[in-house]
Design a protein around this motif. Structure first.
Motif, short mmCIF file in Angstrom:
data_model
loop_
_atom_site.label_atom_id
_atom_site.label_comp_id
_atom_site.label_asym_id
_atom_site.label_seq_id
_atom_site.Cartn_x
_atom_site.Cartn_y
_atom_site.Cartn_z
N GLY A 29 0.94 -1.21 -0.07
CA GLY A 29 0.15 0.01 0.14
C GLY A 29 1.03 1.13 -0.07
N LEU A 30 2.11 1.12 0.51
CA LEU A 30 2.80 2.16 0.65
C LEU A 30 3.56 2.60 -0.79
CD1 LEU A 30 4.15 4.06 2.80
CD2 LEU A 30 6.16 2.53 2.64
N ALA A 31 3.87 1.50 -1.37
CA ALA A 31 4.24 1.54 -2.89
C ALA A 31 2.97 2.19 -3.78
CB ALA A 31 4.61 0.29 -3.57
N VAL A 32 1.81 1.91 -3.46
CA VAL A 32 0.70 2.44 -4.35
C VAL A 32 0.29 3.87 -3.83
CG1 VAL A 32 -1.89 2.31 -4.32
CG2 VAL A 32 -0.48 0.16 -4.40
N ALA A 33 0.69 4.00 -2.79
CA ALA A 33 0.46 5.84 -2.42
C ALA A 33 1.74 6.39 -3.05
CB ALA A 33 0.70 5.92 -0.76
N LEU A 34 2.81 5.91 -3.18
CA LEU A 34 3.75 6.61 -3.71
C LEU A 34 3.56 6.72 -5.22
CD1 LEU A 34 6.69 7.69 -3.84
CD2 LEU A 34 7.56 5.43 -4.56
N VAL A 35 3.04 5.82 -6.09
CA VAL A 35 2.55 5.97 -7.40
C VAL A 35 1.37 6.94 -7.38
CG1 VAL A 35 1.33 4.62 -9.29
CG2 VAL A 35 3.37 3.64 -8.08
N MET A 36 0.75 7.09 -6.56
CA MET A 36 -0.49 8.11 -6.64
C MET A 36 0.01 9.40 -6.50
SD MET A 36 -3.12 6.08 -4.30
CE MET A 36 -4.38 7.57 -3.84
N PHE A 37 0.90 9.61 -5.47
CA PHE A 37 1.84 11.05 -5.50
C PHE A 37 2.55 11.24 -6.64
CE2 PHE A 37 1.87 10.09 -0.49
CZ PHE A 37 0.96 10.97 -0.18
N TYR A 38 2.92 10.36 -7.36
CA TYR A 38 3.79 10.62 -8.65
C TYR A 38 2.61 11.18 -9.67
CZ TYR A 38 8.36 9.18 -7.66
OH TYR A 38 9.57 9.09 -7.10
N ILE A 39 1.50 10.38 -9.69
CA ILE A 39 0.26 10.70 -10.69
C ILE A 39 -0.12 12.19 -10.28
CG2 ILE A 39 -1.78 10.35 -11.52
CD1 ILE A 39 -1.01 7.11 -11.08
N GLY A 40 -0.29 12.46 -9.04
CA GLY A 40 -0.79 13.98 -8.68
C GLY A 40 0.43 14.71 -8.76
N ALA A 41 1.50 14.67 -8.80
CA ALA A 41 2.47 15.53 -9.15
C ALA A 41 2.47 15.92 -10.60
CB ALA A 41 3.91 15.11 -8.91
N LEU A 55 0.08 16.13 -12.48
CA LEU A 55 -1.09 16.74 -12.91
C LEU A 55 -0.85 18.17 -12.72
CD1 LEU A 55 -3.76 14.26 -11.93
CD2 LEU A 55 -2.87 14.72 -14.22
N LEU A 56 0.32 18.46 -11.92
CA LEU A 56 0.38 19.75 -11.56
C LEU A 56 1.04 20.79 -12.82
CD1 LEU A 56 2.15 19.59 -8.02
CD2 LEU A 56 -0.13 20.18 -8.51
N ASP A 57 1.07 22.11 -12.57
CA ASP A 57 1.85 22.79 -13.59
C ASP A 57 3.24 22.77 -13.59
OD1 ASP A 57 -0.58 24.22 -13.77
OD2 ASP A 57 -0.33 25.84 -12.36
N ALA A 58 3.78 23.03 -14.92
CA ALA A 58 5.17 22.55 -14.99
C ALA A 58 6.29 23.14 -14.05
CB ALA A 58 5.77 23.23 -16.74
N ASP A 59 5.85 24.59 -13.46
CA ASP A 59 6.83 24.96 -12.41
C ASP A 59 6.85 24.31 -11.24
OD1 ASP A 59 4.37 25.97 -12.13
OD2 ASP A 59 5.01 27.97 -11.51
N GLN A 60 5.66 23.82 -11.01
CA GLN A 60 5.40 23.06 -9.74
C GLN A 60 5.61 21.54 -9.84
OE1 GLN A 60 1.57 23.72 -8.52
NE2 GLN A 60 1.87 25.99 -7.82
N ARG A 61 5.41 21.14 -10.99
CA ARG A 61 5.68 19.52 -10.98
C ARG A 61 7.10 19.00 -10.82
NH1 ARG A 61 4.85 18.94 -16.84
NH2 ARG A 61 2.84 19.36 -16.48
N ASP A 62 8.07 19.90 -11.29
CA ASP A 62 9.70 19.30 -11.12
C ASP A 62 9.91 19.41 -9.73
OD1 ASP A 62 9.90 19.24 -13.74
OD2 ASP A 62 10.85 20.98 -13.91
N THR A 63 9.51 20.41 -8.93
CA THR A 63 9.75 20.59 -7.59
C THR A 63 8.92 19.40 -6.75
OG1 THR A 63 9.91 22.95 -7.74
CG2 THR A 63 9.61 22.02 -5.51
N MET A 64 7.91 18.90 -7.16
CA MET A 64 7.02 17.96 -6.18
C MET A 64 7.52 16.59 -6.55
SD MET A 64 4.76 19.21 -4.13
CE MET A 64 4.27 17.62 -3.77
N LEU A 65 8.10 16.49 -7.77
CA LEU A 65 8.52 15.04 -8.10
C LEU A 65 10.13 14.85 -7.44
CD1 LEU A 65 8.15 15.13 -12.10
CD2 LEU A 65 6.90 13.65 -10.11
#
Length: 197
Positions: free
Chosen positions: A87-99, A101-111
């Motif tokens: 479930g922790l790995a699934v949550a990590l994938v979900m965080f990546y998918i959410g990141a 979907l962000l704008d280009a300037d925020q996406r790199d920082t979140m990733l």
């Protein structure tokens, strides 16, 4: 009732719910460890490169967190600990998918943040938990689930009572047989059809 009982008349195992809460608990453990150990690690361990220093600190927190989270293997059902890491790995994938979907300037920082703080715990946790689970499964087989009737009988024996089963009641010979819903419908609509004609 099928939400709680399977086709063999046994209570369904709440393993999915337990694994979900285990994964949430693991996230909390890692977050607390990052909050507590970030400053002491930066004061005590410093490497020439910032990326190398961050990687070592993250690895240390991941090792300690995985050791703490593996305490769930002390539970009777060992699947909870292993499924929690999945479930922790699934949550990590979900965080990546959410990141993504962000704008280009925020996406790199979140990733970068997600990779820095989430990748090592998920990978190390699953790398440790699954071999350990497979080894423990050989020596600790899964608990056998009992049917509801067996559970009720055991509960009655523990409380000192007896389980009394009622025999199915038969209708007396002279009693009128109850009509089926189809027969009721035919009588109702049949009369209307004749009266209408």
């Amino acid at each position: 009732m099928s939400l709680f009982v399977d086709k063999n008349n046994r209570r369904k195992s709440p393993i999915a719910i337990a694994a979900f809460f285990a994964a949430v608990g693991y996230l909390c453990v890692y977050l607390v460890l990052y909050a507590l150990l970030a400053e002491p690690l930066y004061r005590s361990i410093s490497l020439p490169g910032t990326a190398a220093t961050n990687a070592v600190h993250t690895l240390i927190v991941a090792v300690i967190g995985t050791a703490v989270c593996c305490l769930l293997f002390l539970l009777p059902d060992k699947r909870v600990a292993a499924y929690g890491f999945a479930g922790l790995a699934v949550a990590l994938v979900m965080f990546y998918i959410g990141a993504l979907l962000l704008d280009a300037d925020q996406r790199d920082t979140m990733l970068q943040v997600i990779t820095l703080y989430g990748l090592a715990p998920a990978l190390l946790g699953n790398a440790v938990a699954w071999p350990l689970y497979l080894r423990l499964r050989k020596t600790h087989p899964l608990p056998q689930q009992k049917t509801l009737r067996e559970e009720i009988r055991e509960a009655a024996e523990k409380s000192g009572g007896r389980v009394v089963r009622k025999a199915p009641q038969e209708e007396p010979a002279g009693a009128a047989r109850r009509a089926s819903p189809e027969e009721d419908a035919m009588l109702l609509y049949g009369d209307d059809g004749e009266n209408a004609g």
